[in-house]
Design a protein around this motif. Structure first.
Motif, mmCIF file in Angstrom:
data_model
loop_
_atom_site.group_PDB
_atom_site.id
_atom_site.type_symbol
_atom_site.label_atom_id
_atom_site.label_comp_id
_atom_site.label_asym_id
_atom_site.label_seq_id
_atom_site.Cartn_x
_atom_site.Cartn_y
_atom_site.Cartn_z
ATOM 1 N N HIS A 161 0.830 -1.197 0.000
ATOM 2 C CA HIS A 161 0.000 0.000 0.000
ATOM 3 C C HIS A 161 0.869 1.253 0.000
ATOM 4 N N SER A 162 0.390 2.266 -0.688
ATOM 5 C CA SER A 162 1.032 3.576 -0.654
ATOM 6 C C SER A 162 -0.031 4.609 -0.970
ATOM 7 N N PHE A 163 0.248 5.865 -0.617
ATOM 8 C CA PHE A 163 -0.722 6.913 -0.921
ATOM 9 C C PHE A 163 -0.840 7.118 -2.424
ATOM 10 N N GLU A 164 0.267 6.921 -3.153
ATOM 11 C CA GLU A 164 0.181 7.056 -4.603
ATOM 12 C C GLU A 164 -0.794 6.031 -5.180
ATOM 13 N N THR A 165 -0.818 4.812 -4.604
ATOM 14 C CA THR A 165 -1.766 3.791 -5.058
ATOM 15 C C THR A 165 -3.199 4.238 -4.796
#
Length: 516
Positions: free
Chosen positions: A500-504
């Protein structure tokens, strides 16, 4: 007066201030000492070196913080019980300010040299180490919550060894000399113990433990005074037995720490955090389970298990533990930020915003809090609010703001301020001293302002940064009017993401917007 004599027959100095007056008949009691006194000066030099390094690293000259003391090896029960056994010795070389080390080394300078002459170099080193360990062990068994430092336990041990020597040779020693020495030593010990009882902050347990250990070490390491003070096999074996006994007593420290109302939670916390540092998440959860079993109302225990479960990809279990932790203590900012992130993963953006709002209320000067809320606002399609939060991050921490500057460019360009955003980002790239660009953000920033093309950007970044790069490439394509190219890059950003990442999250939200 001459009571100490080196192997080459030269007379040796005796610390008259500590030992008090002596009778003329003392001249008949001769002791063969070592050729050279070097262990006690080396101990003083090592203590001084550690203190200088502490000051050079930023510790206070007069009153170092507990964090400084722990960093350099001070005693603390939970740390020792969780595996940092070396603290039992290193704490004897850490001091709490210049007055502390000055007083200890002033006493040790004459006392240490005298006792080293009595026992010999190697035996003196062994009894000093044993005394330091004995003082530390006594301190931690008496009060495992204390953060203890200083050479005084070892110095008391040296005094105890001094007393043991004279008691061991009382038959051969002139009566007047024996009485004078023992009276002076007993007075020295009694005065200092009484002083420790009256003055707060003095670790009397370490003093008494060091004194007792030093006395025993002096007894087992005693020698024939008319022979060279070399450490023979018999004395060495007795020393081995002494150290084995010390280790056996030290084994009680974890039990003492776990059963103490103050240190029990700190012990489990230390175990769990060390496990997290080594990516042993199962061990972190196990330690948190024991912590919860002993103190089920401790919010930090639930938080710790929530962190471990999160790292084990048990997101529902992690969320439940964090909910429990915040129910017990709503002020746990780390639990708030982690639960907010989980809510983002669950598409509960409004819940995440509430958690980040609560985080910022408690830590209003935290760039991290505003950075997280900015990402949540971005996911909530509050472009203006997200831009303001990212700009606030830049104001709070200009040096560590490279990621925030990328988002400010995207958001300002989206809000019809692309020229201003590009000029601002280019200026930030030119101010490399002010902005500490990380290896991923800087090439992306150069791409956004037009200094790098797609191929050059790909060559400048590692494969691990592809997801992030494709998100910002997709946003630039979208702002350039290339809808299809943007969709392809945003999909690739999601597919190439490692976790997970904020870009995702943002890529998914942008695709949802484009689908409408």
């Amino acid at each position: 007066m001459e009571i100490l004599r080196s192997e080459d027959g030269l007379p040796s100095a005796t610390p008259s201030g500590l030992l008090g007056p002596t009778a003329p008949e003392a001249q008949r009691f001769a002791i063969v000492g070592p050729r050279r006194i070097w262990v006690s000066p080396a101990i003083i030099a090592l203590n001084a070196t550690v203190f200088v390094v502490m000051i050079a690293s930023g510790a206070s000259f007069m009153t170092p913080t507990t964090e400084d003391l722990l960093k350099f090896g001070a005693d603390h029960g939970p740390n020792i019980a969780s595996g940092e056994w070396w603290r039992l010795l290193t704490n004897a070389f850490v001091h709490i300010g210049i007055l502390h080390i000055g007083l200890n080394m002033w006493v040790f300078r004459s006392l240490g040299a005298a006792v080293e002459r009595l026992y010999g170099n190697a035996a003196f080193a062994l009894l000093y180490v044993a005394s330091a360990l004995g003082g530390s062990i006594a301190s931690m068994l008496w009060n495992p919550a204390a953060i203890s430092a200083g050479a005084s336990g070892a110095i008391f041990g040296v005094a105890g060894a001094f007393l043991a020597f004279f008691l061991g040779h009382r038959q051969a020693m002139p009566v007047a000399l024996f009485r004078s020495m023992t009276k002076s030593l007993v007075s020295f010990v009694a005065i200092n113990v009484m002083f420790g009882l009256v003055v707060p902050g003095i670790d009397n347990a370490a003093h008494i433990g060091g004194l007792f250990t030093g006395f025993v070490a002096g007894y087992v390491l005693n020698r024939v005074v008319s022979l060279a003070p070399d450490l023979d096999l018999r004395r060495a074996m007795r020393a081995v037995l002494l150290f084995a006994a010390l280790l056996a007593v030290a084994a009680l420290i974890p039990w003492r720490v776990r059963t103490d109302a103050v240190t029990g939670p700190a012990y489990y916390s230390a175990i769990a955090w060390r496990a997290l540092d080594h990516n042993d998440f199962d061990e972190a959860v196990r330690a948190a389970d024991e912590w919860i079993a002993r103190t089920p109302a401790d919010a930090r225990a639930w938080e710790m298990r929530g962190v471990g479960r999160f790292e084990l990809a048990d997101e529902p279990g992690s969320r439940a533990d964090l909910d429990r932790a915040l129910g017990l203590d709503p002020s746990l900012t780390s639990a708030l930020s982690r639960r907010a992130y989980l809510r983002m993963m669950e598409d509960d953006v409004e819940g995440a915003l509430r958690d980040y709002d609560a985080y910022i209320v408690q830590l209003p000067a935290s760039a991290f809090g505003f950075r997280m809320r900015a990402n949540a606002r971005y996911a909530h399609r509050d472009w203006l609010g997200a831009m303001r939060d990212f700009q606030y991050v830049i104001g709070l921490d200009p040096a560590d703001s490279s990621e925030a500057r990328l988002y400010v460019w995207v958001l300002r360009a989206r809000l019809s301020m692309r020229e201003e955003a590009t000029a601002e980002l280019r200026q930030a790239l030119d101010e490399a001293i002010t902005v500490q660009w990380n290896p991923v953000a800087k090439p992306i920033a150069s791409y956004l302002v037009g200094d790098l093309d797609d191929d050059q950007l790909a060559a400048a970044l590692p494969d691990s940064a592809r997801s992030t790069a494709d998100f910002f490439r997709g946003m630039k394509r979208l702002l350039d009017g290339d809808r299809e190219g943007a969709i392809a890059l945003l999909i690739h950003s999601i597919e190439s993401a490692d976790g997970h990442s904020f870009e995702t999250i943002h890529a998914r939200e942008e695709l949802a917007v484009l689908a409408k």
